[in-house]
Structures are given as C-alpha cells and as structure tokens.
Design a protein around this motif. Structure first.
Motif, PDB file in Angstrom:
ATOM      1  N   VAL A 136      -2.133   6.749   7.191  1.00 51.84           N
ATOM      2  CA  VAL A 136      -2.280   6.448   5.759  1.00 51.84           C
ATOM      3  C   VAL A 136      -1.537   7.517   4.954  1.00 51.84           C
ATOM      4  O   VAL A 136      -1.913   8.684   4.968  1.00 51.84           O
ATOM      5  CB  VAL A 136      -3.771   6.439   5.345  1.00 51.84           C
ATOM      6  CG1 VAL A 136      -3.904   6.095   3.871  1.00 51.84           C
ATOM      7  CG2 VAL A 136      -4.565   5.462   6.195  1.00 51.84           C
TER       8      VAL A 136
ATOM      9  N   TYR B  26       0.827  -1.224   0.000  1.00 54.24           N
ATOM     10  CA  TYR B  26       0.000   0.000   0.000  1.00 54.24           C
ATOM     11  C   TYR B  26       0.851   1.260   0.000  1.00 54.24           C
ATOM     12  O   TYR B  26       0.385   2.329   0.386  1.00 54.24           O
ATOM     13  CB  TYR B  26      -0.961  -0.035   1.206  1.00 54.24           C
ATOM     14  CG  TYR B  26      -1.728  -1.327   1.230  1.00 54.24           C
ATOM     15  CD1 TYR B  26      -2.634  -1.628   0.215  1.00 54.24           C
ATOM     16  CD2 TYR B  26      -1.470  -2.295   2.196  1.00 54.24           C
ATOM     17  CE1 TYR B  26      -3.288  -2.847   0.177  1.00 54.24           C
ATOM     18  CE2 TYR B  26      -2.116  -3.526   2.165  1.00 54.24           C
ATOM     19  CZ  TYR B  26      -3.029  -3.788   1.145  1.00 54.24           C
ATOM     20  OH  TYR B  26      -3.662  -5.008   1.090  1.00 54.24           O
ATOM     21  N   HIS B  27       2.122   1.147  -0.465  1.00 53.24           N
ATOM     22  CA  HIS B  27       3.004   2.319  -0.382  1.00 53.24           C
ATOM     23  C   HIS B  27       2.545   3.436  -1.317  1.00 53.24           C
ATOM     24  O   HIS B  27       2.895   4.592  -1.121  1.00 53.24           O
ATOM     25  CB  HIS B  27       4.467   1.931  -0.637  1.00 53.24           C
ATOM     26  CG  HIS B  27       4.826   1.731  -2.072  1.00 53.24           C
ATOM     27  ND1 HIS B  27       4.739   0.512  -2.698  1.00 53.24           N
ATOM     28  CD2 HIS B  27       5.277   2.597  -3.003  1.00 53.24           C
ATOM     29  CE1 HIS B  27       5.129   0.633  -3.946  1.00 53.24           C
ATOM     30  NE2 HIS B  27       5.449   1.885  -4.166  1.00 53.24           N
TER      31      HIS B  27
ATOM     32  N   THR C 244       1.841   3.219   5.774  1.00 53.14           N
ATOM     33  CA  THR C 244       1.968   2.611   4.452  1.00 53.14           C
ATOM     34  C   THR C 244       3.423   2.549   3.998  1.00 53.14           C
ATOM     35  O   THR C 244       3.777   1.703   3.196  1.00 53.14           O
ATOM     36  CB  THR C 244       1.119   3.400   3.442  1.00 53.14           C
ATOM     37  OG1 THR C 244       1.305   4.808   3.668  1.00 53.14           O
ATOM     38  CG2 THR C 244      -0.355   3.093   3.610  1.00 53.14           C
TER      39      THR C 244
ATOM     40  N   LEU D 194      -6.550  -2.670   2.135  1.00 49.34           N
ATOM     41  CA  LEU D 194      -5.862  -2.332   3.393  1.00 49.34           C
ATOM     42  C   LEU D 194      -6.692  -2.792   4.591  1.00 49.34           C
ATOM     43  O   LEU D 194      -6.166  -3.397   5.534  1.00 49.34           O
ATOM     44  CB  LEU D 194      -5.607  -0.825   3.484  1.00 49.34           C
ATOM     45  CG  LEU D 194      -5.011  -0.354   4.821  1.00 49.34           C
ATOM     46  CD1 LEU D 194      -3.632  -0.975   5.065  1.00 49.34           C
ATOM     47  CD2 LEU D 194      -4.907   1.169   4.874  1.00 49.34           C
TER      48      LEU D 194
END
Length: 652
Positions: A608, A169-170, A637, A203
């Motif tokens: 996030v 989720y970067h 993230t 996520l």
C-alpha cells in the motif's frame, strides 16, 4: 475462474463492451487509465460506442443520443456529475457501471445512518441497486425509461504477468487522519478520517471482487498498522466471509505498508529502465503509471513547449494491442539497459528506411544510434502509423537517456552512496545533516532541485530508522535552511501557491512540518523486531548496502530453513478480537503461527503506497532463484518515483 490478474481485467472489460453498443460512454480518469492498459479508446469505438466523453459536469450529449453508459467509482461527487450530464442530455436508457462493490457504495450513500442490520443480512447490494436506479429514474424524469446498475470491478492494470497496479487507489497512502503514525495504540477503522476509511473499504472490496473472479480463498498476512486495517476488512466483512465459503483455490495474501521502508522508492540508484523513464519524463495526462513522450521528433508540427502544447498529443510506453511493445515494456522492468537498447534497435531496424548497421556489426547501441533510426521516419506517416508503438517506446527511452535530468540523477546517486557509507562506517549522523544542509544551500550551482534534495533527505531518514539519532542542533539548522529554500522555490514546489508570495512565517511552518514528518519516517520500523534495519553489510565483506524490507521479507519467506517470520502477522491471530479489545495488533505478544505464506501455491504481496519496477524485478528474481514452486504476484497502488514518494511521505 480467471487464470491471472491480466485475464481478470480482460474478462471484466468484455462485460463493459457488451453494454456499450449504441451508447455515449462517460468515463472517470481512473477507468480511463484502466482502459488504456486494456487497449484504449478504440476498444470502445470499435465495440459500438457512438461517442466517448470524460465524466465531467460540463459534458452532455446530442439530443439524438438516447443511451448512456457511465463507468465510475460511484462517489457522491461523481453521482452529482452524472445527474448534471443527464439533466443536460436527452437519455431514455442509462447504465451505471460501478467499479466499486455496491455494498460499499450502500455504506457511503447512507453515511451517518444505522444500516448494520442491512449489512449483516447481506442485503446491502440489493438496496444500493434500488437506491441508484431510483436516482437515475428521477434524473431522467420521464417515462418510459430503462435503467441498469451493475458492479463491474474495473480497478487493476497489469504491466506484466506477475505485477498488477490499482489506479483508483494511487493516492491511497498509509496515514491516520493525515499522520504517518496513529495517535493511539488502539486502532480500528475509526482511527481514520472518513476519506481514508472509504479508501480502505474500497480497496478491500476490490481485492474481494478479484479473488471472487479468480476463485481464491485467501490466508491473510500483514505488516504495518495500516495494512492491519485492510486485512481486518477483508477478514470480517460479510461479503468477504460469504465469498470465502464458496471459493476453493487457497492463496496467501501479504499486505505491507510502504511507510515501513521508504528507501527503495526514494533512491536514485535505479537499474530498471522503466524507473529511469518514470523519474525523468512527465506523467501521461490523468495517469499514474505511464509517461508522456514528446512526439515532435516524428512530426512536422511546430511544437513550442511539449507536453503543455496542446497541438501535439503525447505518446506513451504501454501499448496493449501490440505484443512486441508488451515484450519491450516487460524488458524495461526486468532486463538491463543494454538489453533494452538492443531490443529497441532490433525492432526499429526492421522499419529502418536508411538501413543502419545491423546488430552484429554494432558493439554498443547508443541513444544516438536509436534516435537516428527514429528521425529517419519523420513525416513518413505510413511507417509511423504501422509502427507507432515501438517508435513511442524508443523515443521515451532516448529522451530519458539524453535528458539533462540524467546528470542530476547521477549526482544524486553518488551523494546517496556517500551518505550510505558515512552512516554505515560509523553509525554516526554528525556530518550527514550538515552535508544535506550544504547541498540545499548550493543546489542552484549543482543544478539540483529542492524536491530532489527532499527526496534524498527522506531516503536518509528512512535508511537510518531508529538506529541513529540526529543531533538537535543539526536538525534545527536543516529546518532553517529548508525554510529559506522553500521561500525561494515555493512556486515550483507548491503549484497551489502560484497565486501569492509565501511569507517567511509560512515557510518556517512548512519547514517545521517537514521535519516532524521526517522524524516520523525514521520511527516507522520501531514496531518491528526482525526488520528494523535496512542497512546491511555487503556480501563481499567490504562496506554496507541497502537491503530493503520487502527484499528481506521475501528472502525469508523463500528460505528453505523457514526462519520465524516474527513481524508478519496472520489473520488467525484474531484481528477481530484485537480490534474489538483495542490491543495493539502489532506489538501484542505473538504466538508461533503454524501458518506460513508458502503453505499455499500462490502468494500475492500487495504494497500500500507504491513500488518501483526495480523492487518488482528483484523480488521476482528471489523467488525464481530460490527454486520454490510457488507463484509470487506483486501488487501495489502504483509505480512511484523518488519525488512522488517524497511528496506522499511528507504530504507536500
């Protein structure tokens, strides 16, 4: 039940290793990055894999290899890639390891169809398994064959025992159809485009799998519009509801939008050695949380342009199978530069072939004194192979501290402090944008890049928030200056523009978009009540300092006076009802919540959009010095540096 996030990752990797004996293993980039933090490629090879390959449509396997294991995010594109690999190979046994919960995969496989009954009845996982196994059988195209589809939640890495990151989720960022702010006050998942919606669900499903493994039953708190959506999915999806009924360890989960405060991640005033390294060295290829270290000082290869020169593989900072390296990595986050240098010198001195002065006789460890020990090992591959981890870490720190970029960062730090004091002294913006315009015009003489100055500009807009209004004339002047600078530097600023020369009109359009985005950045905290300002008077009484939103929040949470956490919403306030009715979750009148994050022994703060090592250190320190018994885990993230944070915020 696992005891920590690091343990959670290890338990599930062992499930992977149980399935790979005699197999060709295909991994996507995200799984490869997670593997790196668990021990790397040799874990697979010593575990019985016959070959390890990238998940690419151009890959295939030898005819004698009959078993394949695919470790993937199970996206539509990746499924097409798996089909191509199977078509070009001769497998009779295929195992698909989905790192994503199969109920989410089911939703994506059946996008556009009404599957609400299947989801509500809890049969989504079974149906997704059938669908995926059917695909594998069809692609193998022969009988007999064996297929298996299994969900193994590989999505976290743990740099320390209290920090975890989520490489898949970067790229996830709090945006609504690409905008920083939603167009409407009524928001639900369909305020997002399909890609953003998928990321939120993925996520949330990952966190759900983690909580399931760790036997956690969470109370959800959130701050920020985007975080409210992640909280909503975690609160209401049937899989999460079922899991909470069976889990017994209460925890508090706090989800926060990075966009509420971009100052910390765009600041060059960094104390943490890891932040310094990540601001100077390039990323390790395909990774979001480790760097590429030039290994040429140790080798006798003639390297011309590392890290682009393919004849020499880069080194990195994290070495999961070396306890001494894990300790040094922790120091890079939590200790001072001086302590890190002494630690490295101490470890290197044990392998020193030239017998440099001992620590007791050294007043100061310099990059040069560390480098001297490293270069003494050049070409001595017996020593290098035994101590390759600490040598890579030491080289990474030395290359950072000796880099010409360090001078630029020093200059940016002083400019940042100057701007901060100007704003604090008068709350007057008149000179600040004028100052930035001049810096952009004279960037070549100062040896500053345009992206560094855009990071500084983003920092200024986030710092001022709604407290200062910028003069329109000065903003117009900044836009004009930016347009000219983009025209001059577009090839270094935008890699996708290499193929053509940008026109002045295109550059005008980009400059205007950047300014619109900067204005949005300054407005992000207007939905808050208590945390609207991040520029606070110094404790010493003279001047002002940046005090981040995350820091203020954690300080308030651990404060024995228990101030009302006005901006921290709790799920008991009816996320479901608010989402259905379309009321604005964030500004609707807040009744005094009886719930407090410290009501539970463990608190997870998840940001996030990225954090810095410095933020992790300061937040952890606040909890330790407060004397509370609760455990704080910090998740995000990714680790982020000022340029990356700017590119995320300005969508560059």
């Amino acid at each position: 039940m696992t005891a920590s996030v690091k343990e959670f990752g290890k338990v599930w990797w062992s499930e992977v290793y149980n399935r790979i004996i005699g197999a060709v293993v295909f991994l996507d980039d995200y799984s490869s990055e997670c593997l790196h933090w668990d021990g790397g490629l040799f874990n697979l090879l010593t575990g019985g894999a016959v070959a390890v390959k990238s998940l690419s449509p151009f890959e295939s396997s030898l005819k004698e290899h009959k078993k394949a294991v695919f470790i993937t995010q199970t996206t539509a594109t990746q499924l097409q890639t798996i089909r191509e690999i199977i078509y070009n190979s001769d497998f009779s046994h295929c195992i698909l390891i989905s790192c994503i919960s199969l109920d989410v995969v089911y939703l994506e496989l059946n996008d556009g169809k009404d599957v609400s009954d299947v989801i509500a009845s809890g049969k989504a996982t079974t149906e997704a398994t059938k669908q995926l196994e059917g695909m594998l059988v069809e692609w193998i195209g022969k009988k007999p064959c064996a297929t298996e589809v299994v969900h193994i939640p590989i999505f976290t890495v743990s740099p320390t025992n209290i920090v975890f990151l989520t490489p898949p989720y970067h790229r996830m960022y709090p945006t609504f159809n690409g905008s920083l702010a939603p167009e409407s006050n009524s928001i639900d998942l369909y305020s997002l485009n399909s890609e953003e919606r998928s990321q939120v669900r993925r996520l949330a499903s990952g966190l759900n799998s983690m909580f399931d493994s760790m036997n956690f039953r969470e109370d959800i708190f959130y701050m920020g519009t985007y975080s409210s959506l992640v909280a909503g999915v975690l609160e209401n999806s049937p899989v999460c509801l079922a899991r909470r009924k069976n889990c017994s360890n209460p925890i508090s989960l706090i989800i926060v939008d990075r966009t509420l405060d971009l100052c910390g991640v765009t600041s060059y005033s960094m104390e943490s050695v890891l932040d310094k390294v990540m601001s100077v060295l390039p990323r390790f290829p395909g990774h979001s949380n480790d760097v590429a270290v030039d290994m040429s000082p140790l080798c006798e290869a003639n390297v011309i342009s590392h890290p682009d020169d393919v004849q020499l593989s880069p080194g990195c900072l994290y070495h999961a199978n070396d306890d001494a390296c894990i300790q040094t990595f922790d120091y890079m986050i939590n200790k001072s530069q001086k302590e890190v240098m002494f630690d490295l010198y101490n470890k290197l001195s044990k392998i020193d072939v030239q017998k440099s002065p001992g620590l007791k006789t050294l007043l100061k460890v310099t990059p040069q004194s560390v480098e001297k020990i490293i270069t003494a090992s050049k070409g001595n591959y017996n020593i290098i192979s035994k101590h390759v981890g600490v040598l890579q870490q030491a080289l990474g720190v030395v290359q950072t501290l000796k880099s010409p970029k360090r001078n630029q960062i020093e200059l940016l730090m002083s400019l940042e402090r100057q701007v901060q004091q100007n704003l604090a002294a008068s709350r007057d913006s008149t000179s600040v944008l004028h100052q930035i315009s001049n810096l952009i015009k004279t960037r070549k003489e100062r040896n500053l890049s345009l992206e560094n100055l855009l990071a500084l500009t983003t920092h200024v807009y986030s710092l001022t928030g709604t407290e200062v209004s910028f003069n329109k004339q000065h903003e117009d002047s900044l836009t004009e200056t930016l347009s000219v600078a983009i025209f001059e530097d577009h090839k270094t600023l935008f890699s996708n523009m290499d193929t053509h020369i940008a026109s002045p009109e295109e550059c005008d359009e980009i400059a205007n978009k950047i300014l619109t985005r900067l204005k949005d950045v300054s407005q992000m905290r207007k939905i808050l009540h208590r945390y609207t300002s991040v520029l606070k008077p110094c404790d010493t009484g003279s001047g002002h300092e940046y005090r981040g939103l995350l820091q203020q929040l954690v300080d308030d949470i651990v404060n024995s006076d228990k101030p009302e956490l006005t901006d921290l919403r709790h799920r008991n306030e009816g996320i479901k009802d608010l989402l259905r009715s379309g009321f604005n979750i964030l500004t609707s009148k807040k009744s005094r919540s009886t719930k407090h994050p410290l009501d539970n022994p463990t608190v997870i703060l998840f940001v996030v959009g990225g954090v810095t090592a410095e933020e992790c250190k300061q937040l952890h320190r606040s909890v330790i010095t407060s004397g509370i018994d609760n455990t704080l885990l910090i998740g995000s993230t990714k680790f982020v540096n000022p340029v990356e944070a700017m590119r995320d915020a300005l969508a560059l």
